[in-house]
Design a protein around this motif. Structure first.
Motif, short mmCIF file in Angstrom:
data_model
loop_
_atom_site.label_atom_id
_atom_site.label_comp_id
_atom_site.label_asym_id
_atom_site.label_seq_id
_atom_site.Cartn_x
_atom_site.Cartn_y
_atom_site.Cartn_z
N MET A 118 -35.09 47.66 51.07
CA MET A 118 -34.40 48.38 51.32
C MET A 118 -33.75 49.88 49.98
O MET A 118 -34.22 50.66 50.21
N ALA A 119 -34.03 48.92 49.29
CA ALA A 119 -34.14 49.79 48.29
C ALA A 119 -35.28 50.28 47.19
O ALA A 119 -35.18 52.14 46.87
N ILE A 120 -35.73 49.46 47.42
CA ILE A 120 -37.95 50.58 46.86
C ILE A 120 -38.40 51.04 47.79
O ILE A 120 -38.76 50.48 48.64
N ASP A 121 -39.24 52.49 47.57
CA ASP A 121 -40.39 52.73 48.04
C ASP A 121 -41.61 52.53 48.12
O ASP A 121 -42.23 52.76 46.37
N TYR A 122 -41.94 51.06 48.56
CA TYR A 122 -43.36 50.82 48.41
C TYR A 122 -44.89 51.96 47.82
O TYR A 122 -46.05 52.10 48.17
N SER A 123 -44.23 52.86 49.07
CA SER A 123 -45.25 53.77 49.35
C SER A 123 -45.62 54.79 47.47
O SER A 123 -46.80 55.46 47.31
N GLN A 124 -44.95 54.69 46.88
CA GLN A 124 -44.59 55.74 45.56
C GLN A 124 -45.19 54.67 44.09
O GLN A 124 -45.16 53.33 44.70
N PRO A 125 -45.57 54.85 42.70
CA PRO A 125 -46.14 54.11 41.51
C PRO A 125 -45.01 53.47 41.39
O PRO A 125 -43.98 54.16 41.31
N PRO A 126 -44.93 51.97 40.50
CA PRO A 126 -44.08 51.59 40.37
C PRO A 126 -43.39 52.45 39.15
O PRO A 126 -44.18 53.25 38.31
N VAL A 127 -42.48 52.13 38.34
CA VAL A 127 -41.77 52.77 37.01
C VAL A 127 -40.94 51.90 36.25
O VAL A 127 -40.47 50.97 37.01
N PRO A 128 -41.91 51.24 35.10
CA PRO A 128 -43.18 52.66 34.48
C PRO A 128 -44.52 51.82 34.45
O PRO A 128 -44.33 50.86 35.46
N PRO A 129 -45.25 53.17 34.83
CA PRO A 129 -46.96 53.12 35.58
C PRO A 129 -47.40 51.90 34.98
O PRO A 129 -47.17 51.20 34.21
N LEU A 130 -48.53 51.57 36.06
CA LEU A 130 -49.01 50.47 35.57
C LEU A 130 -50.51 50.75 35.15
O LEU A 130 -50.91 51.78 35.29
N ALA A 131 -51.07 49.92 34.86
CA ALA A 131 -52.73 50.28 34.21
C ALA A 131 -53.78 50.39 35.74
O ALA A 131 -53.36 49.75 36.47
N PRO A 132 -55.18 50.53 35.10
CA PRO A 132 -56.13 51.08 36.68
C PRO A 132 -56.19 49.98 37.23
O PRO A 132 -55.97 49.52 38.16
N ALA A 133 -56.47 49.66 36.76
CA ALA A 133 -56.78 47.46 37.29
C ALA A 133 -55.83 47.21 38.02
O ALA A 133 -55.80 46.67 39.18
N ASP A 134 -54.46 46.87 37.37
CA ASP A 134 -52.94 46.72 37.49
C ASP A 134 -52.69 47.18 39.07
O ASP A 134 -52.26 46.46 39.76
N SER A 135 -52.68 48.52 39.02
CA SER A 135 -52.16 49.46 40.24
C SER A 135 -53.13 48.89 41.26
O SER A 135 -52.41 49.30 42.31
N ASP A 136 -54.60 48.69 41.10
CA ASP A 136 -55.35 48.75 42.06
C ASP A 136 -55.23 47.10 42.85
O ASP A 136 -54.81 46.88 44.18
N TRP A 137 -54.98 46.24 42.14
CA TRP A 137 -54.30 44.96 42.60
C TRP A 137 -52.68 45.30 42.78
O TRP A 137 -52.98 44.41 43.92
N VAL A 138 -51.62 45.76 42.18
CA VAL A 138 -51.01 46.08 43.35
C VAL A 138 -51.12 46.87 45.02
O VAL A 138 -50.54 46.56 45.99
N THR A 139 -51.94 47.70 44.50
CA THR A 139 -51.64 47.83 46.13
C THR A 139 -52.31 47.18 47.40
O THR A 139 -52.09 47.30 48.47
N GLU A 140 -53.49 46.45 45.98
CA GLU A 140 -54.13 45.40 47.42
C GLU A 140 -52.90 43.98 47.65
O GLU A 140 -53.23 43.93 48.86
N GLN A 141 -52.05 43.65 46.94
CA GLN A 141 -51.18 43.08 47.38
C GLN A 141 -50.59 43.83 48.88
O GLN A 141 -49.74 42.85 49.73
N LEU A 142 -49.69 45.40 48.65
CA LEU A 142 -48.94 45.67 49.18
C LEU A 142 -50.15 45.93 50.96
O LEU A 142 -49.12 45.98 52.11
N GLN A 143 -50.75 46.69 50.67
CA GLN A 143 -51.55 46.46 52.25
C GLN A 143 -52.68 44.78 52.93
O GLN A 143 -51.52 45.42 54.02
N ILE A 144 -52.06 44.19 52.20
CA ILE A 144 -52.11 42.66 52.35
C ILE A 144 -50.60 42.40 53.82
O ILE A 144 -50.04 42.15 54.51
N ARG A 145 -49.46 42.80 52.71
CA ARG A 145 -48.20 42.67 53.47
C ARG A 145 -48.35 43.72 54.61
O ARG A 145 -47.52 42.83 55.25
N GLU A 146 -47.89 44.35 54.22
CA GLU A 146 -48.64 45.39 55.72
C GLU A 146 -49.10 44.60 56.58
O GLU A 146 -48.49 45.32 57.86
#
Length: 260
Positions: A228-256
């Motif tokens: 409830m405290a995390i806004d998953y529509s925003q990128p995490p802090v600290p930022p991720l490398a592009p490949a890791d960011s793509d993987w995170v986006t995929e995981q969040l899409q699977i959850r959605e």
């Protein structure tokens, strides 16, 4: 709601959340260890305190610079010119904050001897300043003693703690046994991997219980209601490398997709 990631949740690394994550996880680890240790041992939650400011310097309480005046002989002038009025400007004075960091000690119940020190790193331990200095002082004390050291680093940001060998990974856990130094076991893992279970060394030749951090992190995530405290529509802090960011986006899409 479960965390959307199989291992460390990168959104929990945000410094605004990590302080509470750190406190909850330290307590959860302590409670879990007690369940796996004989009555020969007890687990204490200890703390160290230091002062920290954004500029890494503590100005509060430092005496002002002395102002010394000297008499001068003023040459006579025909006319007196008024001195210009000096106007103050606003400046920001670094304010020191008192920081308390908690760690665990496994002690022999009968003697109080510290058998194992368990540390969970914070962002201040991994950046220059008093937080790193205070932690390194405590770390060096542990490494110079007969006590074992377990050092858990679940933070991508900052400078890793000193050790030889390859350290190229998002996260790492060091298990340094007092009877085997300077050699130690380093568990390296990345965002895409579950946190590995690690052995907790005790008195030499005694069985080492395994600490399963992954379910404990999920427990903390649930009990703290961090979903409830995390806004998953925003990128995490600290930022991720592009490949890791793509993987995170995929995981969040699977959850959605799974919640629809």
């Amino acid at each position: 709601m479960r965390s959307p990631f199989p291992g460390m949740n990168p959104y929990l690394e945000n410094p605004e959340l990590w302080s509470s994550i750190h406190s909850r996880l330290i307590v959860a680890i302590a409670d879990d260890l007690v369940e796996h240790l004989s009555e020969k041992y007890r687990v204490e939650i200890e703390k160290r305190t230091y002062f920290f400011s954004d500029e890494d310097s503590v100005l509060v309480g430092i005496p002002d610079v002395a102002v010394v005046t000297h008499q001068r002989t003023q040459a006579p002038t025909a006319t007196a010119t008024p001195a210009p009025t000096v106007q103050p400007e606003q400046v920001k004075v670094p304010m020191a904050e008192e920081v308390t960091e908690r760690y665990l000690e496994i002690r022999e119940a009968a003697t109080g001897t510290v058998v194992t020190v368990l540390e969970l790193l914070s962002p201040k331990n991994k950046r220059p300043g008093e937080g790193r200095i205070a932690y390194l002082r405590k770390r060096n004390q542990a490494l110079a003693s007969a006590s074992h050291l377990v050092e858990i680093d679940l933070l991508r940001g900052g400078q890793p703690l000193p050790m030889s060998g390859e350290q190229s990974s998002h996260y790492r856990i060091l298990v340094s046994r007092g009877d085997r130094r300077p050699l130690a076991d380093l568990y390296r893992f990345n965002l895409q991997q579950p946190i590995p279970p690690i052995p907790i060394p005790l008195i030499v030749q005694e069985p080492e219980p395994m600490l399963a951090l992954q379910p404990l992190l999920q427990y903390v995530y649930d009990k703290g209601r961090y979903a409830m405290a995390i806004d998953y529509s925003q990128p995490p802090v600290p930022p991720l490398a592009p490949a890791d960011s793509d993987w995170v986006t995929e995981q969040l899409q699977i959850r959605e997709d799974g919640t629809q």
